[in-house]
Design a protein around this motif. Structure first.
Motif, short mmCIF file in Angstrom:
data_model
loop_
_atom_site.label_atom_id
_atom_site.label_comp_id
_atom_site.label_asym_id
_atom_site.label_seq_id
_atom_site.Cartn_x
_atom_site.Cartn_y
_atom_site.Cartn_z
N GLY A 19 66.43 -43.81 -38.09
CA GLY A 19 67.15 -42.83 -39.00
C GLY A 19 65.75 -42.35 -39.85
O GLY A 19 65.10 -43.16 -40.41
N ASP A 20 65.82 -40.99 -40.13
CA ASP A 20 64.76 -40.13 -40.92
C ASP A 20 65.47 -40.15 -42.38
O ASP A 20 66.66 -39.68 -42.45
CB ASP A 20 64.46 -39.23 -40.33
N ASP A 21 65.12 -41.01 -43.45
CA ASP A 21 65.60 -40.63 -44.78
C ASP A 21 65.26 -39.38 -45.21
O ASP A 21 63.51 -39.30 -45.13
CB ASP A 21 65.07 -41.91 -45.67
N PRO A 22 65.67 -38.63 -45.89
CA PRO A 22 65.16 -37.61 -46.45
C PRO A 22 64.30 -37.86 -47.65
O PRO A 22 64.30 -38.43 -48.36
CB PRO A 22 66.67 -36.56 -47.00
N VAL A 23 63.08 -37.13 -47.53
CA VAL A 23 61.92 -37.19 -48.50
C VAL A 23 61.67 -35.91 -49.23
O VAL A 23 61.31 -35.07 -48.28
CB VAL A 23 60.86 -37.87 -47.70
N PRO A 24 61.72 -35.96 -50.42
CA PRO A 24 61.48 -34.56 -51.00
C PRO A 24 59.92 -34.18 -50.72
O PRO A 24 59.24 -35.06 -50.73
CB PRO A 24 61.76 -34.60 -52.50
N LYS A 25 59.77 -32.63 -50.41
CA LYS A 25 58.45 -32.43 -50.46
C LYS A 25 57.72 -32.74 -51.93
O LYS A 25 58.11 -32.36 -52.76
CB LYS A 25 58.24 -30.95 -50.08
N PRO A 26 56.45 -32.89 -51.46
CA PRO A 26 55.55 -33.07 -52.80
C PRO A 26 55.36 -31.74 -53.25
O PRO A 26 55.37 -30.55 -52.72
CB PRO A 26 54.18 -33.67 -52.24
N LYS A 27 55.15 -31.50 -54.70
CA LYS A 27 54.98 -30.38 -55.35
C LYS A 27 53.67 -29.79 -54.89
O LYS A 27 52.46 -30.48 -55.10
CB LYS A 27 55.07 -30.43 -56.91
N GLY A 28 53.68 -28.29 -54.72
CA GLY A 28 52.22 -27.77 -54.34
C GLY A 28 51.99 -27.07 -55.63
O GLY A 28 52.78 -26.58 -56.46
N PHE A 29 50.55 -26.68 -55.59
CA PHE A 29 50.02 -25.90 -56.77
C PHE A 29 49.22 -24.97 -56.25
O PHE A 29 48.50 -24.94 -55.02
CB PHE A 29 48.97 -26.90 -57.37
N LEU A 30 49.57 -23.76 -56.78
CA LEU A 30 48.73 -22.43 -56.21
C LEU A 30 47.28 -22.79 -56.76
O LEU A 30 46.77 -22.94 -57.60
CB LEU A 30 49.26 -21.27 -57.16
N ARG A 31 46.44 -22.30 -55.45
CA ARG A 31 45.06 -22.42 -55.58
C ARG A 31 44.39 -21.14 -55.67
O ARG A 31 44.52 -20.48 -54.65
CB ARG A 31 44.47 -23.34 -54.68
N LEU A 32 43.79 -20.63 -56.93
CA LEU A 32 43.28 -19.38 -56.86
C LEU A 32 41.74 -19.63 -57.17
O LEU A 32 41.65 -20.16 -58.27
CB LEU A 32 43.90 -18.59 -58.06
N ASP A 33 40.95 -19.27 -56.19
CA ASP A 33 39.37 -19.40 -56.68
C ASP A 33 38.95 -17.77 -56.73
O ASP A 33 38.96 -16.95 -56.06
CB ASP A 33 38.64 -19.87 -55.28
N TYR A 34 38.44 -17.68 -58.04
CA TYR A 34 38.06 -16.28 -58.46
C TYR A 34 36.38 -16.64 -58.38
O TYR A 34 35.83 -17.62 -58.51
CB TYR A 34 38.42 -15.97 -59.83
N PRO A 35 35.58 -15.55 -57.87
CA PRO A 35 34.20 -15.82 -57.82
C PRO A 35 33.54 -15.76 -59.20
O PRO A 35 34.15 -15.77 -60.29
CB PRO A 35 33.86 -14.34 -57.28
N GLN A 36 32.36 -16.48 -59.39
CA GLN A 36 31.55 -16.63 -60.39
C GLN A 36 31.29 -15.45 -60.92
O GLN A 36 30.76 -14.57 -60.26
CB GLN A 36 30.46 -17.45 -59.91
N ALA A 37 31.71 -15.45 -62.10
CA ALA A 37 31.11 -13.83 -62.66
C ALA A 37 29.62 -13.47 -62.95
O ALA A 37 28.89 -14.36 -63.14
CB ALA A 37 31.76 -13.77 -64.30
N GLU A 38 29.56 -12.25 -62.28
CA GLU A 38 28.36 -11.82 -62.47
C GLU A 38 28.22 -10.38 -63.43
O GLU A 38 29.40 -9.80 -63.06
CB GLU A 38 27.63 -11.40 -60.92
N TYR A 39 27.34 -10.42 -64.20
CA TYR A 39 27.59 -9.17 -65.16
C TYR A 39 26.19 -8.33 -65.03
O TYR A 39 25.12 -8.70 -64.63
CB TYR A 39 27.37 -9.72 -66.58
N GLN A 40 26.54 -6.91 -65.11
CA GLN A 40 25.67 -5.92 -65.24
C GLN A 40 25.88 -5.08 -66.47
O GLN A 40 27.03 -4.83 -66.70
CB GLN A 40 25.68 -5.00 -63.87
N GLU A 41 24.81 -4.66 -67.11
CA GLU A 41 25.08 -3.73 -68.25
C GLU A 41 25.34 -2.34 -67.81
O GLU A 41 25.01 -1.74 -66.75
CB GLU A 41 23.79 -3.64 -69.00
N ILE A 42 26.37 -1.63 -68.61
CA ILE A 42 27.03 -0.50 -68.51
C ILE A 42 26.60 0.26 -69.56
O ILE A 42 26.76 0.01 -70.98
CB ILE A 42 28.47 -0.71 -68.62
#
Length: 192
Positions: A19-42
């Motif tokens: 018998g398979d007892d129902p097990v709730p799914k673990p909470k997932g977290f959104l993973r957003l990776d943004y690039p390291q900021a590089e700046y240039q003068e405007i």
């Protein structure tokens, strides 16, 4: 008899052990990776210069009057679905206080949807840049706003807006990333 008993016990164990007892799914977290900021003068034929993140597209400059007293500058971040809107206005002898008041009132208009509004004073005496940075928490239309001035000739107001309906949990990673860009704009701003 022992063989029948053994088969019976084995059958019962197999039936109850599969018998398979129902097990709730673990909470997932959104993973957003943004690039390291590089700046240039405007330096875009404006009364000020600053550094922008290379993640942003080219800035769009809008001349708002024929006397070169005000400009609009849009810094678009299509991958983050947001834009930093800058408005420059030349300071005259009687408009500085109304400009500061209007900028503060614009921030306070978000109190209906905001959970909190925190203001930080900014000062760079070497380059004569003084102002306020506001961080707005909650489902407000703008997550960050600021204004800076030299109190004599220049006034710059800025706001961060996203293209999507404000949902604080969803836009928080992008808002935090762009908040750092706004602070970098303030820190690198130089009047001409």
């Amino acid at each position: 008899m022992k063989a029948k008993l053994f088969v019976f016990v084995l059958t019962v164990l197999l039936c109850f052990s599969c018998g398979d007892d129902p097990v709730p799914k673990p909470k997932g977290f959104l993973r957003l990776d943004y690039p390291q900021a590089e700046y240039q003068e405007i330096d875009a034929d404006l009364p000020f210069v600053f550094e922008k993140n290379t993640l942003a597209e080219r800035i769009k400059k809008i001349k708002m009057d024929s006397k070169n007293l005000s400009y609009g500058v849009n810094i678009d971040y299509p991958t983050l679905k947001g834009t930093i809107y800058l408005t420059y206005i030349k300071v005259t002898e009687d408009n500085l206080i109304p400009l500061i008041r209007d900028s503060q009132n614009l921030t306070q208009e978000h109190t209906q949807k905001a959970d909190a509004i925190e203001g930080d004073f900014y000062e760079n005496k070497d380059h004569r840049v003084y102002g306020m940075f506001y961080e707005i928490g909650g489902n407000a239309a703008s997550q960050s706003q600021f204004y800076v001035t030299d109190s004599i000739n220049h006034f710059l107001n800025g706001s961060l807006y996203f293209y999507a309906k404000p949902n604080y949990d969803s836009i928080l990673p992008a808002a935090d990333y762009l908040k750092k860009d706004i602070k970098h704009i303030m820190e690198t701003l130089r009047w001409k």
